[in-house]
Write a protein that holds these residues in place. Structure first.
Motif, mmCIF file in Angstrom:
data_model
loop_
_atom_site.group_PDB
_atom_site.id
_atom_site.type_symbol
_atom_site.label_atom_id
_atom_site.label_comp_id
_atom_site.label_asym_id
_atom_site.label_seq_id
_atom_site.Cartn_x
_atom_site.Cartn_y
_atom_site.Cartn_z
ATOM 1 N N ALA A 1 19.819 55.524 21.732
ATOM 2 C CA ALA A 1 20.284 55.101 20.037
ATOM 3 C C ALA A 1 19.573 54.426 19.944
ATOM 4 O O ALA A 1 19.695 53.719 18.455
ATOM 5 C CB ALA A 1 21.762 55.743 20.045
ATOM 6 N N THR B 1 1.683 57.688 12.421
ATOM 7 C CA THR B 1 1.612 58.906 11.839
ATOM 8 C C THR B 1 0.844 60.530 12.519
ATOM 9 O O THR B 1 1.708 61.686 11.930
ATOM 10 C CB THR B 1 1.271 58.690 9.975
ATOM 11 O OG1 THR B 1 0.658 57.860 10.130
ATOM 12 C CG2 THR B 1 1.854 60.261 9.046
ATOM 13 N N ASP C 1 4.074 60.151 15.858
ATOM 14 C CA ASP C 1 5.038 60.265 15.192
ATOM 15 C C ASP C 1 5.166 61.567 15.491
ATOM 16 O O ASP C 1 6.685 62.239 15.766
ATOM 17 C CB ASP C 1 5.018 60.071 14.080
ATOM 18 C CG ASP C 1 5.899 59.700 13.579
ATOM 19 O OD1 ASP C 1 6.979 58.542 14.445
ATOM 20 O OD2 ASP C 1 6.474 59.938 12.602
ATOM 21 N N VAL D 1 16.847 52.727 20.221
ATOM 22 C CA VAL D 1 15.233 52.866 19.845
ATOM 23 C C VAL D 1 15.563 53.222 18.540
ATOM 24 O O VAL D 1 15.752 54.300 17.287
ATOM 25 C CB VAL D 1 14.487 54.004 20.460
ATOM 26 C CG1 VAL D 1 13.455 54.248 20.978
ATOM 27 C CG2 VAL D 1 14.611 54.405 22.005
ATOM 28 N N PHE D 2 13.998 52.173 17.371
ATOM 29 C CA PHE D 2 14.118 52.378 16.553
ATOM 30 C C PHE D 2 12.488 53.401 16.088
ATOM 31 O O PHE D 2 11.629 52.179 16.626
ATOM 32 C CB PHE D 2 14.170 51.424 15.374
ATOM 33 C CG PHE D 2 16.097 50.979 15.512
ATOM 34 C CD1 PHE D 2 17.078 50.820 16.140
ATOM 35 C CD2 PHE D 2 16.791 51.674 13.934
ATOM 36 C CE1 PHE D 2 18.017 50.792 16.493
ATOM 37 C CE2 PHE D 2 18.081 51.428 14.138
ATOM 38 C CZ PHE D 2 18.524 51.173 15.359
ATOM 39 N N THR D 3 12.019 54.108 16.154
ATOM 40 C CA THR D 3 11.012 54.067 15.436
ATOM 41 C C THR D 3 10.044 53.379 13.740
ATOM 42 O O THR D 3 10.693 54.145 13.056
ATOM 43 C CB THR D 3 10.129 55.958 15.937
ATOM 44 O OG1 THR D 3 11.007 55.541 16.744
ATOM 45 C CG2 THR D 3 9.147 55.497 15.405
ATOM 46 N N LEU D 4 9.145 53.227 13.981
ATOM 47 C CA LEU D 4 8.439 52.667 12.195
ATOM 48 C C LEU D 4 7.021 53.353 12.838
ATOM 49 O O LEU D 4 6.344 53.054 14.001
ATOM 50 C CB LEU D 4 8.093 51.301 12.903
ATOM 51 C CG LEU D 4 7.944 50.548 11.170
ATOM 52 C CD1 LEU D 4 8.028 49.071 11.663
ATOM 53 C CD2 LEU D 4 6.468 50.681 10.880
ATOM 54 N N SER D 5 6.292 54.378 11.590
ATOM 55 C CA SER D 5 4.800 54.696 11.587
ATOM 56 C C SER D 5 3.891 54.013 10.790
ATOM 57 O O SER D 5 4.161 53.952 9.781
ATOM 58 C CB SER D 5 4.998 56.462 11.623
ATOM 59 O OG SER D 5 5.143 57.163 10.369
ATOM 60 N N VAL D 6 3.031 53.777 11.448
ATOM 61 C CA VAL D 6 1.597 53.715 10.827
ATOM 62 C C VAL D 6 0.556 54.944 10.738
ATOM 63 O O VAL D 6 0.409 55.272 12.084
ATOM 64 C CB VAL D 6 1.361 52.205 11.583
ATOM 65 C CG1 VAL D 6 1.711 50.794 10.947
ATOM 66 C CG2 VAL D 6 1.369 51.700 12.839
ATOM 67 N N ILE E 1 7.180 61.652 18.915
ATOM 68 C CA ILE E 1 8.095 61.288 19.088
ATOM 69 C C ILE E 1 8.676 62.405 18.511
ATOM 70 O O ILE E 1 10.810 63.195 18.686
ATOM 71 C CB ILE E 1 8.600 59.938 18.624
ATOM 72 C CG1 ILE E 1 7.696 59.244 19.236
ATOM 73 C CG2 ILE E 1 10.413 59.695 18.524
ATOM 74 C CD1 ILE E 1 7.229 57.732 18.140
ATOM 75 N N ASP E 2 8.918 63.423 17.477
ATOM 76 C CA ASP E 2 9.243 64.289 16.756
ATOM 77 C C ASP E 2 10.036 65.778 17.998
ATOM 78 O O ASP E 2 11.266 65.895 18.195
ATOM 79 C CB ASP E 2 8.249 64.958 15.611
ATOM 80 C CG ASP E 2 8.707 63.628 14.293
ATOM 81 O OD1 ASP E 2 9.489 62.929 14.343
ATOM 82 O OD2 ASP E 2 8.377 64.256 13.457
ATOM 83 N N ARG F 1 17.628 46.605 22.843
ATOM 84 C CA ARG F 1 17.196 47.447 21.274
ATOM 85 C C ARG F 1 15.846 47.886 21.103
ATOM 86 O O ARG F 1 15.025 46.523 21.473
ATOM 87 C CB ARG F 1 17.528 47.051 19.903
ATOM 88 C CG ARG F 1 18.705 46.384 19.486
ATOM 89 C CD ARG F 1 19.476 45.656 18.845
ATOM 90 N NE ARG F 1 20.561 45.554 18.785
ATOM 91 C CZ ARG F 1 21.612 43.920 18.168
ATOM 92 N NH1 ARG F 1 20.572 42.992 18.208
ATOM 93 N NH2 ARG F 1 22.861 44.119 18.553
ATOM 94 N N PHE G 1 6.700 51.557 17.868
ATOM 95 C CA PHE G 1 5.684 51.793 16.889
ATOM 96 C C PHE G 1 4.409 52.305 17.138
ATOM 97 O O PHE G 1 4.382 52.814 17.763
ATOM 98 C CB PHE G 1 4.637 50.563 16.742
ATOM 99 C CG PHE G 1 4.741 49.378 15.700
ATOM 100 C CD1 PHE G 1 4.678 49.010 14.602
ATOM 101 C CD2 PHE G 1 5.579 48.042 16.734
ATOM 102 C CE1 PHE G 1 5.453 48.016 14.189
ATOM 103 C CE2 PHE G 1 5.718 47.529 15.724
ATOM 104 C CZ PHE G 1 5.112 46.773 14.662
ATOM 105 N N LEU H 1 11.931 48.373 19.514
ATOM 106 C CA LEU H 1 11.229 48.976 18.001
ATOM 107 C C LEU H 1 9.813 49.236 18.871
ATOM 108 O O LEU H 1 9.475 49.006 19.483
ATOM 109 C CB LEU H 1 10.773 47.846 17.150
ATOM 110 C CG LEU H 1 10.172 48.123 15.902
ATOM 111 C CD1 LEU H 1 10.801 49.190 14.968
ATOM 112 C CD2 LEU H 1 9.676 47.055 15.206
#
Lengths: 137, 571
Positions: free
Chosen positions: A34, A15, A19, A36-41, A22-23, A8, A12, A10
């Motif tokens: 799947a 914005t 991001d 892979v999780f994304t968190l934007s700053v 990745i979009d 798994r 970072f 994460l």
């Protein structure tokens, strides 16, 4: 439910720069794991080393910082700042007996769809032999 | 802490999401989570009907947080912030989760895994929303005036546009005269007008607009205040200075032409000239092409001089192919018998310039493609001409020698030296030396400094048309910001917890916007962030040894809640 398959990851992202990159990978239906999780700053320099450590304690096996390269409009030197936060996090991981190579960073631009997908595949391959993060189970 | 009442909407996006993610399963997995008061799926969350239903739910259920799981926030963040606002919910207590671009579309091959991931992302967003605070944008009255820095074609056109919107304009030019680089250009595509004539027309237009005050031989010397009300000091070369209050600043300082080094492709030899010199001094005498009084039978153009060099400027200067191609058409107009050879790497004559490229080939120009690692060599011949040796990739790398009367170095653009202005306005400079906008496509003239806009070739090499278009974008942006008379500032800025702060100065030292200062509070020094100066980057946060700084909208509590709830770890 036993959660998504390992490893798994994460991510970072930022914005305005990584991001959208990745979009774009999704818009082009490029596949990556799947787990892979994304968190934007707003800017990767805003990432606290503690957040990276926290992620590896709460179910993630690796953390990938999708930095801005030299495109960041907020801070021209954000890469150096982010690298500092990443290395602080790595030292803390070492102290806690976790592998520092569970954290990595690379520049992902706003159209870097393929490089992102390749990074995810490569990072997943590198994380696989390490097994689940020790704190995950 | 009392339990939050969060509403969750999960979008099908027609089938863009629901074909690959079981949205009902996501809803069922999160509906009973602590803090969730309402959870439902929607066929199109962004449709008018669903937006109205959201407003109704927020009001009826007394929701104090909203999570919409749909597409990228780039598309609908503003939409759902609007929904929140209409329903009386603070827009910053709404979180958008991207389960389309970053989930369904990226994992079309595994429905179970995509559903699992979407559930995790929504769970994280709920946890994050539960930690969100109501943030209120600061409202500021704005001044209906703009400062334009740079009197080239971009700045001139922008000044006219700003005045026509009803804004007062101060146009500042460092040089003695308006006009910039374009004033020095010869004939230009597609209207065949001389640069000087275009510039003169713009200057005449400026003269007809009393709202525009022109300051030549003047530089921006100081800037204070904040967005909406910048106080600027304009220093004239004669030693006097004036002050003005403006709401926005449009930086249009342009670029300079690359100056080849002595010996670079024979630069310095008689007959080896830059494209600008060539077009300026070209003439026809008795039907034959002459350059600086000498007849010209053969011209060789060397492209990409000063551009796309591994050890120099790595970028493409973008306008030079079109300019050189057009110059060759002009030369053929003056003398149809002239022989012209174009030594190029890649021809970038996009859009309408393609017509010019076709025309040049129709008129007899020959194009020879040279390898990146084997550039042409220019040497003088005994009879006073120039010999250009080139490897032509398109004829099996044959080495060809061209005897030419003139060798034209097709030079690109380089960033201007403007260190003082750059530091005064905190303009971000990219590794290529040009100014960086927030995003080249999505926010192409804005900088992170609110109200400071960039346009024209100070951003990157551009054609005249592209420069003017970006100047007009800066006009529109200024109008949007200033014509209402009030503006809202993003409340997602850094804040210092004065109880935790021990004032070490580290945060102030790393803030390039000088937004953090030392202030006395109850007899001890603490750091204080000026919310109008802070750009919300968060670059100071990790430098605080006491963890006393938080970035509103991305607080430590919010991000940790998100990280800790995305993946369900089996006990």
């Amino acid at each position: 439910m036993d959660g998504p398959a390992h490893p798994r990851i994460l991510v970072f992202s930022t914005t305005n720069i990584s991001d959208p990159g990745i979009d774009l990978a999704g818009s082009r239906h490029l596949h990556y794991p799947a787990s892979v999780f994304t968190l934007s700053v707003p800017c990767s320099s805003a990432i606290r080393p503690g957040w990276i450590v926290d992620a590896l304690r709460h179910g993630f096996d690796g953390v990938f910082v999708a930095a801005d390269g030299d495109e960041c409009a907020l801070l021209p030197d954000c890469n150096q700042r982010t690298a500092r936060a990443v290395s602080l996090a790595q030292s803390r991981l070492t102290e806690e007996g976790l592998e520092p190579q569970r954290v990595t960073m690379a520049a992902i631009c706003s159209v870097c769809a393929e490089p992102f997908v390749n990074h995810m595949r490569e990072f997943a391959e590198k994380l696989a032999p390490l097994g689940p993060s020790a704190h995950a189970a | 802490m009392t339990e939050r009442r969060i509403g969750v909407f999960i979008c099908h996006c027609g089938g863009n999401i629901s074909d690959y993610v079981d949205v009902a399963a996501v809803r069922d997995a999160v509906a009973e989570l602590p803090g969730v008061a309402y959870a439902e799926t929607a066929m199109f969350a962004c449709s008018d009907g669903t937006q109205q239903e959201m407003v109704q739910r927020i009001e009826e259920e007394g929701l104090d947080g909203l999570v919409v799981a749909s597409c990228s926030p780039k598309l609908h963040l503003t939409t759902f912030r609007g929904v929140s606002r209409r329903a009386g919910l603070n827009p910053f207590q709404y979180t958008q989760v991207n389960i389309r671009e970053q989930c369904s579309w990226a994992h079309t091959d595994d429905r179970a895994a995509a559903t699992e991931k979407a559930t995790g992302l929504v769970r994280g967003a709920i946890a994050r929303t539960a930690e969100s605070d109501a943030l209120v944008p600061r409202s500021v009255d704005t001044t209906a005036a703009s400062l334009v820095v740079g009197g080239g074609v971009t700045g001139l056109r922008a000044a006219i546009g700003l005045a026509d919107l009803g804004l007062d304009v101060h146009l500042v030019e460092r040089g003695e005269e308006l006009g910039g680089e374009v004033a020095r250009l010869g004939r230009t595509f597609p209207d065949e007008r001389y640069g000087r004539s275009m510039v003169d027309e713009l200057i005449a237009e400026i003269g007809e607009r009393p709202r525009v005050t022109v300051h030549t031989s003047t530089e921006l010397a100081a800037k204070s205040g904040s967005f909406g009300n910048y106080d600027v000091t304009l220093a004239s070369a004669d030693g006097t200075s004036t002050t003005a209050r403006v709401g926005s600043i449009v930086v249009a300082t342009g670029a300079a032409t690359y100056e080849p080094s002595p010996g670079e492709f024979g630069f310095g030899l008689t007959g080896v000239v830059t494209l600008e010199e060539f077009t300026r001094d070209l003439e026809s005498r008795h039907g034959r092409l002459h350059f600086r009084g000498r007849p010209v039978r053969t011209v060789a153009y060397v492209y990409c001089v000063g551009s796309r060099q591994a050890d120099g400027n790595e970028y493409c200067s973008k306008y030079c192919c079109s300019a050189a191609v057009h110059a060759s058409v002009e030369a053929a107009d003056l003398d149809p018998r002239v022989r012209q050879y174009h030594l190029y790497r890649d021809v970038r004559t996009y859009g309408r310039f393609e017509l010019s490229y076709e025309e040049s080939r129709r008129r007899g120009s020959t194009y020879l493609r040279y390898p990146d690692d084997d550039p042409p060599r220019v040497v003088p011949t005994e009879d006073g001409r120039l010999r250009v040796t080139v490897t032509d990739l398109l004829t099996e790398s044959t080495e060809l020698a061209i005897e030419a009367d003139v060798v034209v170095l097709v030079t690109g653009l380089v960033p201007r030296e403007n260190a003082e202005l750059t530091s005064l306005l905190h303009l971000p400079v990219g590794s290529d030396g040009f100014y960086n906008e927030i995003h080249p496509k999505l926010r192409p003239v804005e900088t992170v400094v609110d109200g400071v806009l960039i346009a024209g070739t100070c951003q990157s090499p551009k054609t005249i048309g592209e420069s003017v278009a970006s100047g007009m974008a800066a006009v529109t942006q200024s109008g949007a910001m200033l014509m209402r008379g009030v503006a809202e500032l993003d409340p997602q800025v850094a804040v210092v917890d004065p109880d935790a702060c021990t004032w070490c100065g580290a945060c102030a030292a790393v803030c390039p916007y000088e937004a953090i200062s030392r202030q006395e509070l109850s007899g001890r020094p603490v750091a204080v962030v000026d919310p109008t100066g802070c750009k919300g980057c968060g670059g100071c946060v990790s430098y605080c040894e006491s963890d006393a700084i938080d970035l509103l909208g991305n607080t430590d509590a919010q991000v940790r809640a998100l990280i800790e709830s995305m993946v369900e770890v089996p006990a």
